[in-house]
Structures are given as C-alpha cells and as structure tokens.
Scaffold this motif. Structure first.
Motif, mmCIF file in Angstrom:
data_model
loop_
_atom_site.group_PDB
_atom_site.id
_atom_site.type_symbol
_atom_site.label_atom_id
_atom_site.label_comp_id
_atom_site.label_asym_id
_atom_site.label_seq_id
_atom_site.Cartn_x
_atom_site.Cartn_y
_atom_site.Cartn_z
ATOM 1 N N THR A 47 0.841 -1.202 0.000
ATOM 2 C CA THR A 47 0.000 0.000 0.000
ATOM 3 C C THR A 47 0.875 1.252 0.000
ATOM 4 O OG1 THR A 47 -1.715 -1.191 1.213
ATOM 5 C CG2 THR A 47 -1.860 1.209 1.205
ATOM 6 N N ALA A 48 1.923 1.258 0.817
ATOM 7 C CA ALA A 48 2.839 2.405 0.873
ATOM 8 C C ALA A 48 3.481 2.646 -0.490
ATOM 9 C CB ALA A 48 3.915 2.173 1.932
ATOM 10 N N ASP A 49 3.903 1.576 -1.152
ATOM 11 C CA ASP A 49 4.514 1.708 -2.485
ATOM 12 C C ASP A 49 3.530 2.300 -3.482
ATOM 13 O OD1 ASP A 49 6.936 0.666 -1.592
ATOM 14 O OD2 ASP A 49 6.525 -1.358 -2.346
ATOM 15 N N SER A 50 2.295 1.818 -3.442
ATOM 16 C CA SER A 50 1.260 2.313 -4.347
ATOM 17 C C SER A 50 0.979 3.800 -4.103
ATOM 18 C CB SER A 50 -0.018 1.487 -4.161
ATOM 19 O OG SER A 50 -1.058 2.007 -4.937
ATOM 20 N N GLU A 51 0.881 4.181 -2.840
ATOM 21 C CA GLU A 51 0.641 5.586 -2.507
ATOM 22 C C GLU A 51 1.829 6.455 -2.905
ATOM 23 O OE1 GLU A 51 -2.483 4.880 1.184
ATOM 24 O OE2 GLU A 51 -0.332 4.978 1.616
ATOM 25 N N TYR A 52 3.040 5.931 -2.749
ATOM 26 C CA TYR A 52 4.221 6.699 -3.154
ATOM 27 C C TYR A 52 4.259 6.863 -4.668
ATOM 28 C CZ TYR A 52 8.948 8.466 -3.427
ATOM 29 O OH TYR A 52 10.039 9.259 -3.682
ATOM 30 N N ASP A 53 3.898 5.801 -5.393
ATOM 31 C CA ASP A 53 3.835 5.901 -6.858
ATOM 32 C C ASP A 53 2.829 6.968 -7.276
ATOM 33 O OD1 ASP A 53 5.735 3.909 -7.094
ATOM 34 O OD2 ASP A 53 4.286 2.323 -7.579
ATOM 35 N N THR A 54 1.698 7.029 -6.584
ATOM 36 C CA THR A 54 0.688 8.056 -6.873
ATOM 37 C C THR A 54 1.258 9.443 -6.585
ATOM 38 O OG1 THR A 54 -1.092 6.512 -6.338
ATOM 39 C CG2 THR A 54 -1.651 8.861 -6.329
ATOM 40 N N TYR A 55 1.951 9.571 -5.467
ATOM 41 C CA TYR A 55 2.601 10.843 -5.133
ATOM 42 C C TYR A 55 3.568 11.258 -6.246
ATOM 43 C CZ TYR A 55 6.477 13.630 -3.472
ATOM 44 O OH TYR A 55 7.491 14.563 -3.383
ATOM 45 N N MET A 56 4.400 10.317 -6.695
ATOM 46 C CA MET A 56 5.390 10.636 -7.736
ATOM 47 C C MET A 56 4.700 11.037 -9.043
ATOM 48 S SD MET A 56 8.419 10.650 -6.546
ATOM 49 C CE MET A 56 9.413 10.631 -8.041
ATOM 50 N N TYR A 57 3.642 10.346 -9.380
ATOM 51 C CA TYR A 57 2.884 10.701 -10.582
ATOM 52 C C TYR A 57 2.349 12.132 -10.450
ATOM 53 C CZ TYR A 57 -0.790 11.033 -14.019
ATOM 54 O OH TYR A 57 -1.583 11.479 -15.048
ATOM 55 N N GLN A 58 1.750 12.422 -9.292
ATOM 56 C CA GLN A 58 1.213 13.766 -9.062
ATOM 57 C C GLN A 58 2.327 14.812 -9.129
ATOM 58 O OE1 GLN A 58 -0.538 12.923 -5.227
ATOM 59 N NE2 GLN A 58 -2.617 13.080 -6.040
ATOM 60 N N ASP A 62 2.288 17.662 -11.812
ATOM 61 C CA ASP A 62 2.095 19.032 -11.330
ATOM 62 C C ASP A 62 3.285 19.929 -11.657
ATOM 63 O OD1 ASP A 62 -0.249 18.014 -10.338
ATOM 64 O OD2 ASP A 62 0.395 18.002 -8.245
ATOM 65 N N LYS A 63 4.485 19.378 -11.643
ATOM 66 C CA LYS A 63 5.685 20.181 -11.897
ATOM 67 C C LYS A 63 5.720 20.661 -13.346
ATOM 68 C CE LYS A 63 7.660 19.760 -7.847
ATOM 69 N NZ LYS A 63 7.785 20.816 -6.908
ATOM 70 N N GLY A 64 5.021 19.966 -14.228
ATOM 71 C CA GLY A 64 4.993 20.356 -15.631
ATOM 72 C C GLY A 64 4.148 21.590 -15.904
ATOM 73 N N LYS A 65 3.374 21.987 -14.944
ATOM 74 C CA LYS A 65 2.498 23.141 -15.125
ATOM 75 C C LYS A 65 3.268 24.432 -14.837
ATOM 76 C CE LYS A 65 -1.747 20.783 -13.693
ATOM 77 N NZ LYS A 65 -2.033 20.076 -14.826
ATOM 78 N N SER A 66 2.885 25.497 -15.538
ATOM 79 C CA SER A 66 3.599 26.759 -15.353
ATOM 80 C C SER A 66 3.331 27.364 -13.972
ATOM 81 C CB SER A 66 3.222 27.748 -16.450
ATOM 82 O OG SER A 66 1.815 27.955 -16.445
ATOM 83 N N ASN A 69 -1.128 25.212 -8.248
ATOM 84 C CA ASN A 69 -2.010 25.759 -7.211
ATOM 85 C C ASN A 69 -1.842 25.017 -5.890
ATOM 86 O OD1 ASN A 69 -3.967 23.639 -6.832
ATOM 87 N ND2 ASN A 69 -4.944 24.239 -8.754
ATOM 88 N N GLU A 70 -2.310 25.645 -4.843
ATOM 89 C CA GLU A 70 -2.148 25.149 -3.480
ATOM 90 C C GLU A 70 -2.825 23.800 -3.277
ATOM 91 O OE1 GLU A 70 -0.636 25.652 0.445
ATOM 92 O OE2 GLU A 70 -0.199 26.663 -1.438
ATOM 93 N N THR A 71 -3.979 23.593 -3.891
ATOM 94 C CA THR A 71 -4.724 22.344 -3.720
ATOM 95 C C THR A 71 -3.927 21.163 -4.243
ATOM 96 O OG1 THR A 71 -6.803 23.543 -3.884
ATOM 97 C CG2 THR A 71 -6.899 21.160 -4.200
ATOM 98 N N LEU A 72 -3.312 21.315 -5.413
ATOM 99 C CA LEU A 72 -2.501 20.228 -5.971
ATOM 100 C C LEU A 72 -1.329 19.902 -5.044
ATOM 101 C CD1 LEU A 72 -2.338 21.176 -9.771
ATOM 102 C CD2 LEU A 72 -3.720 19.382 -8.702
ATOM 103 N N ARG A 76 -0.815 16.365 -2.987
ATOM 104 C CA ARG A 76 0.417 15.602 -3.190
ATOM 105 C C ARG A 76 1.086 15.304 -1.849
ATOM 106 N NH1 ARG A 76 2.704 19.056 -6.736
ATOM 107 N NH2 ARG A 76 4.259 19.903 -5.329
ATOM 108 N N ILE A 77 1.178 16.307 -0.974
ATOM 109 C CA ILE A 77 1.792 16.111 0.350
ATOM 110 C C ILE A 77 0.981 15.106 1.161
ATOM 111 C CG2 ILE A 77 2.251 17.260 2.566
ATOM 112 C CD1 ILE A 77 4.372 17.825 0.471
ATOM 113 N N GLU A 78 -0.333 15.176 1.057
ATOM 114 C CA GLU A 78 -1.193 14.234 1.786
ATOM 115 C C GLU A 78 -0.940 12.803 1.327
ATOM 116 O OE1 GLU A 78 -5.925 13.243 2.522
ATOM 117 O OE2 GLU A 78 -5.373 15.125 1.548
ATOM 118 N N MET A 79 -0.784 12.603 0.029
ATOM 119 C CA MET A 79 -0.518 11.252 -0.492
ATOM 120 C C MET A 79 0.844 10.752 -0.010
ATOM 121 S SD MET A 79 -1.698 8.657 -2.021
ATOM 122 C CE MET A 79 -3.216 9.371 -2.638
ATOM 123 N N LEU A 80 1.838 11.626 -0.007
ATOM 124 C CA LEU A 80 3.156 11.247 0.492
ATOM 125 C C LEU A 80 3.072 10.885 1.972
ATOM 126 C CD1 LEU A 80 6.205 10.917 0.260
ATOM 127 C CD2 LEU A 80 6.428 13.410 0.497
#
Length: 194
Positions: A47-58, A62-66, A69-72, A76-80
């Motif tokens: 479960t931890a690995d899956s949640e970390y993978d989701t965090y990394m995807y996010q 998100d980093k690709g956006k110019s 926003n705070e919600t994203l 992301r921090i919540e998933m980590l």
C-alpha cells in the motif's frame, strides 16, 4: 543521558564525535532490529509503495504546469504522508533497514517539497525526521552486517546534509544537530569498514 554514562575515558570537544561513534560501535550487538516479516507487513508496504507511486505521478504531473495551485500541492503532500504513515506502521512490526531508508527518503522528499515553496520551517521538520530514519537505517543495517545497505544509507544521509545547508531561515543549532549526526555516523561507518 550524559556521554559519561556510556564511555570510560576523557571526553573533550575535540573527540566528542569520535566518542559517540565508539559508543555506537560498542553497543551494536545489543541493538539488533526487532520483529519479523508478516503478511500484514507485506500488505502495508505494498500500500505504501502504491501511494508513493501516486505521489510521484502527481509530482511529475504538477511540476509540468507553469503555475501550481495550493490544492494540488496539498493533495500531493497528503498522499506522500499516507505512504509514510503505512511505512511507519509496518516498522512497528519489523525494523527493517530498507524500509527505514525509504522512510528517510520520503521525509527528504517532503522537505524538498516544502523548501521549493519557501516553507523552510516545515522543511526542517521533515529533514529532521529524515535524519532520524537514516540513523536507524544505518545502525540496523550495520547490526545485520548488511554493509551495502549501510553504505547506501550513509551516502543518502550525507546528501541530506547538503539540502539542510540550503535552509537560510533556520537557526544554526538545528542545522548543526543534523550535520553533527552525519559526521558521527560517518565515523561509525568508517570504523565498521576498517
């Protein structure tokens, strides 16, 4: 407790770090990792690995956006944090150096996230947790004689020190505590390698 409770001999400012490393080395056999792998442990890590993978995807998305926003960021921090919570729960069952290393790396990721947003007081808290987990990982790997894992953890611990140095709004004492532990554990690992 005072260092004098653990060490017979003279302790000075000049040899304090070396004394700490000696104490760690002398008590190594009494500090073996506890617990064992169970089905629940394995499930928690999956479960931890899956949640970390989701965090990394996010994070990558998100980093690709110019503008981010705070919600994203908060999502992301919540998933980590969820991933780290599962790893800590697993740690209560089995003190495993590789899981401890991943906890340390996860908290470093969190510190980096906060630092990138100028939130240095949150960053230092995460970096301090990262340091605590690297210390456990190094010590448990050494106790198990897994010197490759010990070396891998030490290298990552030293890299954490470079991140901590970037925090220019944080009191010197907090940064120096982490740097001192890096130096002590470097001496400790050098003693084991010789």
């Amino acid at each position: 407790r005072s260092l004098k409770d653990y060490y017979v001999g003279e302790i000075s400012k000049g040899n304090e770090k070396n004394v700490r490393a000696e104490i760690l080395l002398n008590n190594l056999e009494y500090n073996m990792p506890a617990g064992s792998r169970s089905e629940n442990y394995t499930n928690l890590l999956e479960t931890a690995d899956s949640e970390y993978d989701t965090y990394m995807y996010q994070r990558n998305h998100d980093k690709g956006k110019s503008t981010e926003n705070e919600t994203l960021f908060l999502d992301r921090i919540e998933m980590l944090q969820k991933s780290l919570d599962k790893r800590e729960e697993a740690h209560k069952e089995w003190e495993n150096p590789s899981n401890e290393r991943l906890l340390a790396s996860g908290y470093r990721d969190m510190g980096d996230e906060y630092f990138s947003r100028g939130m240095q007081s949150d960053a230092i808290v995460a970096y301090e947790k990262s340091a605590e987990w690297y210390i456990k990982a190094i010590y448990h790997a050494a106790a198990e004689k897994d010197y490759d894992e010990m070396k891998r953890c030490m290298e990552k611990f030293e890299k954490l020190g470079y991140e901590v140095e970037k925090l220019n709004e944080i009191g010197l004492d907090r940064k120096e505590n982490i740097q001192k532990m890096i130096e002590v554990y470097k001496l400790f690992t050098d003693k084991i390698n010789h």
